[in-house]
Design an enzyme around this catalytic site. Structure first.
Site, PDB file in Angstrom:
ATOM      1  N   CYS A 239       0.832  -1.210   0.000  1.00  0.00           N
ATOM      2  CA  CYS A 239       0.000   0.000   0.000  1.00  0.00           C
ATOM      3  C   CYS A 239       0.863   1.255   0.000  1.00  0.00           C
ATOM      4  O   CYS A 239       1.423   1.623   1.036  1.00  0.00           O
ATOM      5  CB  CYS A 239      -0.934  -0.010   1.220  1.00  0.00           C
ATOM      6  SG  CYS A 239      -1.930   1.491   1.367  1.00  0.00           S
TER       7      CYS A 239
ATOM      8  N   CYS B  74      -0.355   4.095   2.271  1.00  0.00           N
ATOM      9  CA  CYS B  74      -0.083   3.880   3.696  1.00  0.00           C
ATOM     10  C   CYS B  74       1.395   4.087   4.015  1.00  0.00           C
ATOM     11  O   CYS B  74       1.737   4.673   5.037  1.00  0.00           O
ATOM     12  CB  CYS B  74      -0.437   2.455   4.122  1.00  0.00           C
ATOM     13  SG  CYS B  74      -1.937   1.794   3.410  1.00  0.00           S
ATOM     14  N   ASP B  75       2.268   3.589   3.172  1.00  0.00           N
ATOM     15  CA  ASP B  75       3.669   3.453   3.561  1.00  0.00           C
ATOM     16  C   ASP B  75       4.652   4.334   2.796  1.00  0.00           C
ATOM     17  O   ASP B  75       5.830   4.385   3.154  1.00  0.00           O
ATOM     18  CB  ASP B  75       4.104   1.976   3.390  1.00  0.00           C
ATOM     19  CG  ASP B  75       3.313   1.046   4.303  1.00  0.00           C
ATOM     20  OD1 ASP B  75       2.839   1.520   5.345  1.00  0.00           O
ATOM     21  OD2 ASP B  75       3.163  -0.134   3.958  1.00  0.00           O
TER      22      ASP B  75
END
Ligand code: NAP
Length: 322
Positions: A147, A150-151
């Site tokens: 992701c 997200c990261d």
């Protein structure tokens, strides 16, 4: 447990969507039963995809961030505090043809369901497809990710790779150039599957490089990713690249096999809900979270739709049973 065990609400799945639905239905005095699943592999555990994540920095309310598993444990404890019952089992069969709906645990050939529910909330999530290489799961959150939203932030100044040639891979690679020094798309063919406009954007981005006709054959690293081996398919030659980030973007699969033939779904397997609601084609069955969302796929959007499913179920029960 007995076949006469009829619940107002049964929630199948325990990621952010299911647990938020549990908090809301529990606080509405509906005593929800959450069937949370049981651990069967690294990628398949109660709590969903956040159990595979390390730090979560984009869930509102945690200015210092929170570890994914801790966030899920907190949501679970919050649901239990308000009276939700949690069962660590896998659902093996459902029958949505008549109400109260049937839900089986264990032997799917048993003549009677284990539970019956006046309403059901489906929140079984989706899983990222993975390459199936040793170390890949172990290093999720330690250099390997599924992701970018997200990261990506954690890869400022890194040289990283994205595997895949579809819209997700190209979109993630383009997004990751905000952080990384270089992003290398590794694709198994010599042309991308992604839409033309996304391709053009990536091909014209000076930070994006390509390794065509190539597959990742090895993920290297002990406690964090130190590099990957990539094989050039036409020549068979394998080279090691010292990437410190590897984003696997080869598609997702919603966990909907259990509902085949009973709930309407897209050819890709995602459940279909009525626009702006969590209603499925079966009156009294609601769906929330990634199992019905191929677009946003975030913990916060899953939680939001879990809240919607709880309110939809509560209103439906009120109108139908009272
Ligand atoms: P996808 O379109 O199925 O693409 C998956 C990619 O991964 C393909 O390029 C495929 O290669 C490759 N792949 C699959 N298995 C692999 C393996 N084992 N090893 C190496 N490579 C592998 O999936 P997606 O990109 O996640 O997109 C899913 C859907 O969402 C699509 O309909 C897409 O258009 C849509 N989407 C839209 C947007 C947007 O419009 N902004 C963004 C993201 C996704 P091959 O090409 O060789 O098959």
């Amino acid at each position: 447990m007995s076949a006469s065990d009829v619940r107002d609400v049964i929630i199948i799945g325990s990621g952010p969507a299911g647990l938020t639905a549990a908090v809301y239905t529990a606080r509405a005095n509906l005593s929800p039963l959450i069937i949370e699943g049981e651990p069967s592999s690294m990628s398949d555990q109660p709590g969903g995809q956040l159990m595979l994540t390390t730090e979560v920095e984009n869930f509102p309310g945690f200015p210092e961030g929170i570890m994914g598993p801790e966030l899920m444990m907190n949501m679970r404890a919050q649901a239990i505090r308000f009276g939700a019952e949690v069962l660590t089992e896998k659902v093996t069969k459902v029958d949505f043809s008549a109400r109260p709906f049937g839900v089986w645990i264990g032997d799917p050939d048993a003549s009677e369901p284990t539970f019956r529910g006046q309403s059901i909330i489906v929140s079984t999530g989706a899983r990222s497809l993975m390459l199936g290489l040793e170390n890949e799961y172990r290093l999720i959150g330690h250099g390997v990710s599924t992701c970018a939203t997200c990261d990506g932030f954690f890869f400022r100044g890194h040289h990283i790779a994205v595997v895949g040639g579809g819209d997700s891979a190209v979109e993630e690679a383009t997004f990751l150039t905000k952080f990384a020094d270089t992003v290398t798309i590794i694709h198994r063919r010599d042309e991308l599957r992604a839409s033309k406009i996304m391709q053009d954007r990536a091909l014209n981005n000076p930070k994006i490089k390509f390794l065509w006709n190539s597959t990742v054959t090895k993920v290297n690293g002990d406690t964090s990713l130190s590099g990957i081996d990539v094989q050039h398919l036409p020549s068979g030659e394998t080279t090691t690249h010292p990437f410190t980030g590897l984003f696997v973007a080869i598609g997702h699969k919603p966990n909907t096999d259990l509902f085949a033939g009973q709930l309407d779904m897209l050819p890709s397997g995602y459940l279909i809900t009525a626009p702006g609601s969590t209603r499925t084609n079966v009156d009294g069955v609601f769906a929330c979270g990634d199992v019905q969302d191929s677009i946003y796929r975030q913990a916060i959007t899953a939680a939001g739709s879990g809240c919607m499913a709880a309110i939809d179920a509560e209103r439906w029960l009120e109108a139908t049973l009272h």
